[in-house]
Design a protein around this motif. Structure first.
Motif, short mmCIF file in Angstrom:
data_model
loop_
_atom_site.label_atom_id
_atom_site.label_comp_id
_atom_site.label_asym_id
_atom_site.label_seq_id
_atom_site.Cartn_x
_atom_site.Cartn_y
_atom_site.Cartn_z
N GLY A 233 -10.47 9.32 -16.74
CA GLY A 233 -10.29 9.34 -15.29
C GLY A 233 -11.48 8.82 -14.52
O GLY A 233 -11.53 8.95 -13.30
N ARG A 234 -12.41 8.23 -15.20
CA ARG A 234 -13.58 7.71 -14.49
C ARG A 234 -13.24 6.46 -13.73
O ARG A 234 -12.55 5.57 -14.26
N GLY A 235 -13.74 6.35 -12.55
CA GLY A 235 -13.57 5.11 -11.78
C GLY A 235 -12.17 4.93 -11.22
O GLY A 235 -11.78 3.81 -10.88
N VAL A 236 -11.42 6.01 -11.11
CA VAL A 236 -10.04 5.88 -10.58
C VAL A 236 -10.02 6.28 -9.11
O VAL A 236 -10.46 7.37 -8.75
N TYR A 237 -9.56 5.39 -8.29
CA TYR A 237 -9.43 5.68 -6.86
C TYR A 237 -7.95 5.60 -6.49
O TYR A 237 -7.31 4.57 -6.72
N PHE B 247 0.86 -1.18 0.00
CA PHE B 247 0.00 0.00 0.00
C PHE B 247 0.90 1.24 0.00
O PHE B 247 2.05 1.16 0.46
N PRO B 248 0.42 2.39 -0.42
CA PRO B 248 -0.91 2.64 -0.99
C PRO B 248 -1.03 2.11 -2.43
O PRO B 248 -0.05 2.02 -3.15
N VAL B 249 -2.30 1.77 -2.80
CA VAL B 249 -2.55 1.28 -4.14
C VAL B 249 -3.59 2.15 -4.84
O VAL B 249 -4.21 3.01 -4.22
N VAL B 250 -3.78 1.83 -6.11
CA VAL B 250 -4.74 2.56 -6.94
C VAL B 250 -5.68 1.55 -7.59
O VAL B 250 -5.24 0.47 -8.00
#
Lengths: 542, 488
Positions: B144-148, B132-135
């Motif tokens: 860029g939709r759905g990117v955390y 971590f941290p991950v994406v």
């Protein structure tokens, strides 16, 4: 045989013509339409000619391609065109080939008219004076009966019109005839007569003129020239012993003007079948006399009494609209013969289904004239099995209309969606079976329970479909119409009563209604298949 | 409060790109560039058969498919992607994982990551493994939709997945290590980097006076001046409010002078982010990574590559993905820095012989030339040839008299178009019109002047004053327009 004096009524056909199909563009529209309907690729483009933007079109099929302007295609060699555009050269070729031409010669009047007057005296009056390279009848002065008239004419040509190369020839009295020859055959012929009325023993000249005006207004070709009953006309009638209240006898033709003038104020009467074999041969020989000329519209002065014809001139790019839309007599499909010539592989291969489609001539001409576009390629007609659907939609929003339009364009369907009332639309679509069915399924899925579809036709192609999907706001008039034939059958002259009916209908805003049904069934609209055409006056800008 | 930190391309003044947005802007910029160099430009209706360029299905292609032709070659384009980009390469780029594998196999650093089905329980263990941290991002997402990003632990991972499933229907996702460092979109043509842009999330800079919502309004006004950003205002939505809340702020808070408030986590421009030009600042080493990365793929000489630069060593970076139909407009209209001539570089690549061609400065009305394609009246539309100023002359007339509401303007417009003259007419005062006209032939312009003087049937021209103007003094548009008085 059609009864003489019967006027052709092109009201239906005229109402379906694009706005820009007027004047010479009428020819472009018709020839290109015929080619396109036969599956020939069609592209319109602009060419600057002497600082003017002109519109040409390109026809391509099976490896062959030809550039067209009006009715003239690229196969006619420039050599042939040069000869034909020079009346003196033309005369030489014709004489050399033994084709009868009025006796005469070309003169140069830049240094004075005396030689010309002398020549004319030897020739014998009356004579004709015309520029050797004039076009569209400009500067043609006929029936000059004496030296004074000839002198005035020559001075006018030189000083006012700037012509110095003139042809002086004998004036032939006879029928001013235009013959269209293609591939050694006479395809069509009409005679030009001055403005006139044809009596019925009941109506006054004034009433006959009104009828003539109405008919002319709906003649795609003649509508450009309005008849005006002015002093000249009244004086001419008077000189014949008539007034506008005179009631001519049945079968009596009364002229309203003395000359036809080659520009289109006169009237054209088709006489293709009445032309004698000798006259036909004269015309054919005349075209043969110009090497490289395989089609031409030529002017023949026919002296019927003596069965003699004199060739006045040939045209490389003749106005064929007179053949397509004669005032009287049978319309002749010269545009089809032209396409037959350039693309013989398409002869007799025309598909009836394609006669139901038209392309967006107005949209195309407008964008070409906007200065930004060089060429526009027209989408080809769909192949294979075609079908059409007509439906009435109630409870449909404007968004649905937009969806329908977009969907139809994506599915390559032709037709239109018209708003006829609040949330009410009529949709006509036509295209490949598969695509129409896909569209219908998608539409059924898209609509909500508050929207109702009523299908009034599901299968047959009926009437005309724009093949570029059209979207129209309120429609003013709905009419039934005969298919795609140009004139209604001329078996009987349309009666006054029917005229009144037509007028009343034109003035009212009709919706799909019982009256429409009656129209459909009434005898005066002899349609081979009942049709509906929705007239639009609008606003193609959505 | 205008943004004076940006140097835009002089050949693209505002009016040339007026009213054109998104992917159509990309097409238009390349088409215009090629057309201005004398190439023939043709636009196509969607679903044309010789369109063998790969496209995602369901795309409305109106205005996006065009071709440029010289006497000898024709190249087709779909948005920014030309036909030298193979369909295979395009397909590969759609799959981030496959793209990265090919690139990393050649020894070029990538961000790595694995693809999983959204419900796969192994996501947690893998995240622990790479650290971590991950994406989380969709395997085939866009914009860029759905990117955390910056998911710090298993719990945060669980929350992110729940939220993802609620908002999006993507079934396949990628789990990557979150690389800290700035992300750059690098546009490569051939073996050169033409532009590198740092896209930062929607943000405002405080001045100690205005509230955040006011600052947003002011910034949006400035963004209106940028042809690309004009259609991408900062909109206060749930995400912005949430982010502000996390910072202990509200839209009414007043930030201190010079304080930058970032209002989103993701940087995409359509959500109001800023494209910042970093072409000169990026190191040659990172540029090379991008070039090598795209060259590792089969036949893709033009593309946009996303690279995260190592915050500790700016000579190092990792490739995130390669975009086959990358937007070029934000490189050409950045928020600050220098605009980069990507369209020029692309046309240079496809038609190298035009690199030295005389350039036209003209443009055409893009929306109206597409109209016959939109209605399907036409299958193809070719634009008239671009006039070149060295062969054109221009005139300006000021016409006074009874020339309004009498059909005068329509009349002279028709006369101009008939003669292939371009320009416009507009009202400049009571009974006064200004006519600007251009054409190649002096005599034709003289004749046109006479016609303007004579006027239409119902008009009455009292005076006509002429000034010879340089054709270079204006940016001309094809055609002859009747303009509303306030427009240029």
């Amino acid at each position: 045989m059609v009864k003489e004096g019967t006027l052709n009524d092109y009201t239906e056909h005229n109402s379906m013509l694009p706005k820009r199909a007027v004047g010479p563009s009428l020819i472009t529209y018709n020839v290109a339409l015929e080619a396109w309907r036969r599956g020939i690729s069609l592209q319109f483009y602009t060419v600057p000619v002497k600082n003017r933007m002109r519109i040409f079109y390109l026809l391509e099929h099976e490896g062959k391609s030809y550039k067209f302007q009006y009715s003239l295609g690229g196969k006619v060699e420039s050599e042939a065109r040069k000869i034909v555009n020079d009346k003196a050269l033309t005369k030489q070729h014709l004489s050399a080939a033994g084709v009868s031409v009025p006796q005469g010669k070309s003169v140069d009047i830049s240094n004075g008219v005396d030689d010309s007057l002398q020549y004319a005296a030897g020739l014998g009056y009356p004579v004709v004076a015309k520029p050797t390279d004039g076009r569209l009848g400009k500067g043609v002065l006929t029936n000059l009966t004496n030296e004074n008239e000839l002198r005035d004419a020559l001075n006018h040509l030189k000083d006012n019109l700037g012509y110095t190369d003139i042809i002086i020839e004998q004036y032939i009295k006879g029928d001013d005839t235009r013959v269209y020859v293609i591939d050694d055959k006479v395809a069509a012929a009409y005679k030009r007569i001055p403005l006139n009325v044809y009596g019925d023993g009941v109506s006054t000249i004034s009433e006959l003129v009104d009828e003539k005006k109405r008919v002319r207004k709906n003649n795609p070709y003649a509508k450009k020239h309005e008849i005006v009953i002015n002093e000249t006309v009244l004086a001419y009638l008077d000189s014949q012993g008539y007034s506008i209240d005179t009631v001519p006898e049945e079968g009596q033709r009364i002229l309203l003007a003395e000359k036809t003038l080659s520009s289109d104020a006169g009237e054209k009467i088709d006489i293709t079948e009445e032309l004698s074999d000798k006259m036909k041969q004269t015309a054919i020989d005349a075209v043969k006399a110009v090497p490289g000329m395989f089609m031409s519209g030529l002017d023949l002065m026919i002296d019927h009494e003596r069965n003699e014809g004199f060739v006045l001139e040939l045209n490389a790019n003749p106005n064929i609209a007179g053949h397509l839309y004669p005032m009287e007599g049978k319309p002749r499909d010269v545009h089809k013969f032209i396409i037959d010539h350039y693309f013989p592989e398409t002869i007799n291969k025309s598909l009836e289904k394609n006669e139901h489609f038209v392309y967006d001539f107005d949209g195309i001409i407008d964008i070409l004239k906007s200065g930004a576009v060089k060429s526009v390629t027209v989408p080809p007609l769909p192949k294979g099995r075609l079908k059409a659907v007509e439906l009435n939609i109630t409870g449909g929003s404007d968004r649905l209309m937009t969806w329908i339009h977009q969907r139809a364009v994506t599915q390559r369907l032709g037709g239109e969606v018209l708003k006829i009332g609040n949330e009410e639309f009529v949709v006509r679509i036509a295209g490949r079976n598969v695509k129409v069915n896909d569209f219908m399924s998608a539409l059924k899925q898209r609509i909500t329970s508050s929207t109702h579809l009523k299908i009034s036709n599901d299968n047959e192609l009926i009437g005309l479909y724009p093949y570029y999907f059209k979207r129209i706001g309120e429609i003013p008039v709905i009419k039934t119409s005969a298919a795609y034939s140009r004139a209604t059958p001329t078996k009987e002259k349309t009666s006054k009563a029917d005229f009144k009916k037509i007028k009343a209908e034109e003035n009212k805003n009709q919706m799909l209604s019982k009256e429409l049904q009656n129209m459909k069934n009434s005898k005066s609209w002899q349609a081979t298949a009942p049709l509906r055409k929705l007239m639009s006056k609008v606003n193609k800008n959505k | 409060m205008s943004n004076i930190n940006v140097e835009l391309l002089p050949k693209l003044p505002k009016e040339v790109v007026e009213g054109i947005e998104g992917f159509k802007l990309d097409s238009y910029l390349i088409a215009l560039e090629g057309w201005r160099r004398g190439l023939k430009l043709t636009w196509y209706k969607e679903s044309v058969s010789h369109l063998n360029l790969a496209m995602k299905s369901g795309n409305m292609t109106l205005g996006k498919h065009f071709s440029l032709s010289s006497d000898t070659t024709t190249h087709h384009f779909f948005c920014s992607r030309g036909d030298k980009v193979s369909n295979e390469a395009y397909r590969i780029c759609q799959d981030k994982k496959e793209t990265q594998k090919i690139i990393s196999d050649k020894g070029i650093p990538v961000t790595g990551g694995e693809q999983f089905k959204i419900n796969d329980k192994n996501i947690y263990d893998y995240s622990e493994k790479i650290g971590f941290p991950v994406v989380i991002k969709p395997a085939n997402g866009t914009m860029g939709r759905g990117v955390y990003t910056n998911i710090k632990d298993r719990e945060a991972l669980g929350n992110a997945i729940v939220d993802f499933k609620k908002r999006y229907s993507y079934k396949e996702i990628l789990i990557e290590k979150h690389f800290f460092g700035d992300e750059y979109r690098i546009y490569v043509v051939g073996d050169k980097v033409i532009g590198a842009t740092n896209r930062v999330p929607a943000n405002v800079q405080g001045d100690g006076k205005h509230s955040i919502s006011e600052l947003i309004e002011l910034k949006n006004e400035e963004r209106l001046e940028n042809p690309y950003l004009k259609s991408k205002p900062i909109k206060v939505d749930y995400e912005i409010e949430l982010t502000l809340k996390e910072l202990g702020l509200t839209p009414d808070s007043v930030p201190g002078e010079g304080e930058t408030i970032s209002m989103r986590k993701v940087s995409n421009l359509s959500a109001g982010g800023d494209p910042l030009d970093f072409t000169d600042e990026l190191t040659d080493e990172v540029k090379q990574i991008a070039i090598d990365g795209v060259n590792a793929l089969p036949s893709i000489p033009q593309a946009g590559i996303d690279v995260i630069v190592n915050p500790e060593d700016d000579k190092k970076g990792n490739i995130l993905e390669v975009n086959g139909t990358a937007e070029i407009a934000f490189h050409m209209f950045p928020w600050n820095g220098k605009a980069r001539d990507v369209s020029g570089a692309i046309v240079d690549y496809y038609f190298p012989e035009t690199a030295d061609a005389e350039r036209s400065t003209w443009y055409f009305d893009y929306p109206s030339v597409l109209e016959p394609l939109r209605t399907s009246a036409a299958e193809e539309v070719m634009i008239a040839q671009a006039p070149v100023n060295t062969q054109m002359q221009a005139r300006r007339f000021v016409v006074k008299g009874k020339v309004l509401r009498v059909g005068y303007m329509s009349f002279i417009r028709r006369q101009a178009l008939k003669r292939n003259l371009h320009g416009y007419v507009r009202k400049v005062g009571r009974n006064t019109l200004e006519v600007i006209v251009s054409g190649p032939d002096e005599i034709v312009l003289e004749n046109f002047k006479k016609i303007c003087n004579r006027g239409s049937k119902k008009s009455k021209v009292e005076s006509l004053e002429e000034t010879k103007i340089s054709v270079n003094s204006k940016t001309f548009k094809l055609g002859f327009q009747i303009l509303l008085s306030n427009k240029k």
